[in-house]
Every structure is written in structure tokens, then in C-alpha cells.
Design an enzyme around this catalytic site. Structure first.
Site, mmCIF file in Angstrom:
data_model
loop_
_atom_site.group_PDB
_atom_site.id
_atom_site.type_symbol
_atom_site.label_atom_id
_atom_site.label_comp_id
_atom_site.label_asym_id
_atom_site.label_seq_id
_atom_site.Cartn_x
_atom_site.Cartn_y
_atom_site.Cartn_z
ATOM 1 N N CYS A 1 0.808 -1.222 0.000
ATOM 2 C CA CYS A 1 0.000 0.000 0.000
ATOM 3 C C CYS A 1 0.838 1.268 0.000
ATOM 4 C CB CYS A 1 -0.891 0.012 1.245
ATOM 5 S SG CYS A 1 0.094 -0.076 2.741
ATOM 6 N N ASP B 1 2.491 2.476 2.499
ATOM 7 C CA ASP B 1 2.571 3.120 3.808
ATOM 8 C C ASP B 1 3.975 2.950 4.415
ATOM 9 O OD1 ASP B 1 0.010 3.745 3.411
ATOM 10 O OD2 ASP B 1 -0.843 2.421 4.916
ATOM 11 N N CYS C 1 -2.362 3.821 7.238
ATOM 12 C CA CYS C 1 -3.785 3.657 7.549
ATOM 13 C C CYS C 1 -3.999 3.558 9.062
ATOM 14 C CB CYS C 1 -4.311 2.400 6.875
ATOM 15 S SG CYS C 1 -3.692 0.907 7.658
ATOM 16 N N CYS D 1 -1.236 -4.882 7.496
ATOM 17 C CA CYS D 1 -0.799 -3.612 8.086
ATOM 18 C C CYS D 1 0.083 -3.862 9.311
ATOM 19 C CB CYS D 1 -1.998 -2.773 8.481
ATOM 20 S SG CYS D 1 -3.232 -2.638 7.169
HETATM 21 FE FE1 FES Z 1 -1.111 0.342 4.411
HETATM 22 FE FE2 FES Z 1 -2.575 -0.550 6.329
HETATM 23 S S1 FES Z 1 -3.244 -0.106 4.321
HETATM 24 S S2 FES Z 1 -0.460 -0.329 6.336
#
Ligand code: FES
Length: 149
Positions: A33, A35, A58, A102
Site C-alpha cells: 500500500c 505506507d 492507515c 498492516c
Molecule cells: Fe497500508 Fe494498512 S493499508 S499499512
């Protein structure tokens, strides 16, 4: 969908920020994602005495980083390496299956920060395996806050 504990750690994350002169800093990214999580550890006599984090991610990533900092404080370095993403999720009373990935970020950030600590203190064999990813420890995601090598 989310447990009360997840919501609590998302709304009121613990230990947000940085540690100046941290003994270990790890930054990891979630390939799924995009992140990013950065973990700072203060380590004295092989025990983690403080942990802080910054997460660009997130809600589940924020909650798991927050819980991860709570779990590592007071643990020895080796004990902290044994903390799995599953353990972090369980401590939050679970995550929805689609959000389990995540929690990988928290486990990897702990490992990356400990690798950084070990590398700085000569505790890793030359070119030894990296706890975070199995690659060589001088790969790019280490040494974020130093320029020793
Ligand atoms: Fe990226 Fe949760 S959607 S860490």
C-alpha cells in the site's frame, strides 16, 4: 469491524514522535500500500527503555505501531525480536483479515530498528543477515539516520 482497542490506539496513539539520539532507528515500507513506518528505540544494557514511532499510513498501521511500542518497552532486544505481527494484532484484540498485512509494518519496523542498533554496536557479523528482510545489513533501508557507511 475494528475492536475497541484498535480504535483507542488509532484515536489516541501512544508514543508518537521521535527519540533524539535513539540507539536504533528503523524505517520500513509496506509494498502492498506504500505506507511507511519509522521506529525509534532507546536501549540500555540490552533492554528497550523507550520506543517512539511515526507512521504515514492507515488506521490499522497507526494502531499496530502504537501497540508495538507498548509491547517492546521493558523487553530485552532478543525478546523484542520475538514479537510477531500476529502478537501485536492479538494484543489489539484482533484485526480484520484484510488489515492483517498492516501489522507486518510494526513487526518489520521493530526488527529494522534492532538491526540498526546491533549494526551500530558491532553486534552483527560482517555482512550478516538482516532481521528485517534477510538481505545484507548495509542495504538501503538501514542507516537512515546515520552516514557511517
Ligand atoms: Fe497500508 Fe494498512 S493499508 S499499512
Amino acid at each position: 469491524m475494528y475492536s475497541e482497542k484498535v480504535m483507542d490506539h488509532f484515536m489516541n496513539p501512544r508514543n508518537v514522535g521521535e527519540i533524539e539520539n535513539a540507539d536504533g532507528v528503523g524505517e520500513v515500507g509496506n509494498a502492498k500500500c506504500g505506507d511507511i513506518m519509522k521506529m525509534y528505540l532507546k536501549i540500555e544494557n540490552d533492554v528497550i527503555v523507550d520506543a517512539k514511532f511515526k507512521t504515514f499510513g492507515c488506521g490499522a498501521a497507526v494502531a499496530t505501531s502504537s501497540m508495538a511500542t507498548e509491547l517492546v518497552v521493558g523487553k530485552t532486544v532478543e525478546e523484542a525480536l520475538g514479537i510477531t505481527n500476529k502478537a501485536v494484532a492479538e494484543a489489539l484484540d484482533g484485526l480484520p483479515p484484510v488489515k492483517m498485512h498492516c501489522s507486518n509494518l510494526a513487526e518489520e519496523a521493530i526488527r529494522a530498528a534492532i538491526d540498526d542498533y546491533k549494526r551500530k554496536n558491532g553486534l552483527l557479523p560482517e555482512g550478516g543477515d538482516c532481521n528485517a528482510c534477510g538481505r545484507r545489513c548495509d542495504d538501503i533501508h538501514h542507516g537512515i539516520d546515520d552516514d557511517e557507511d
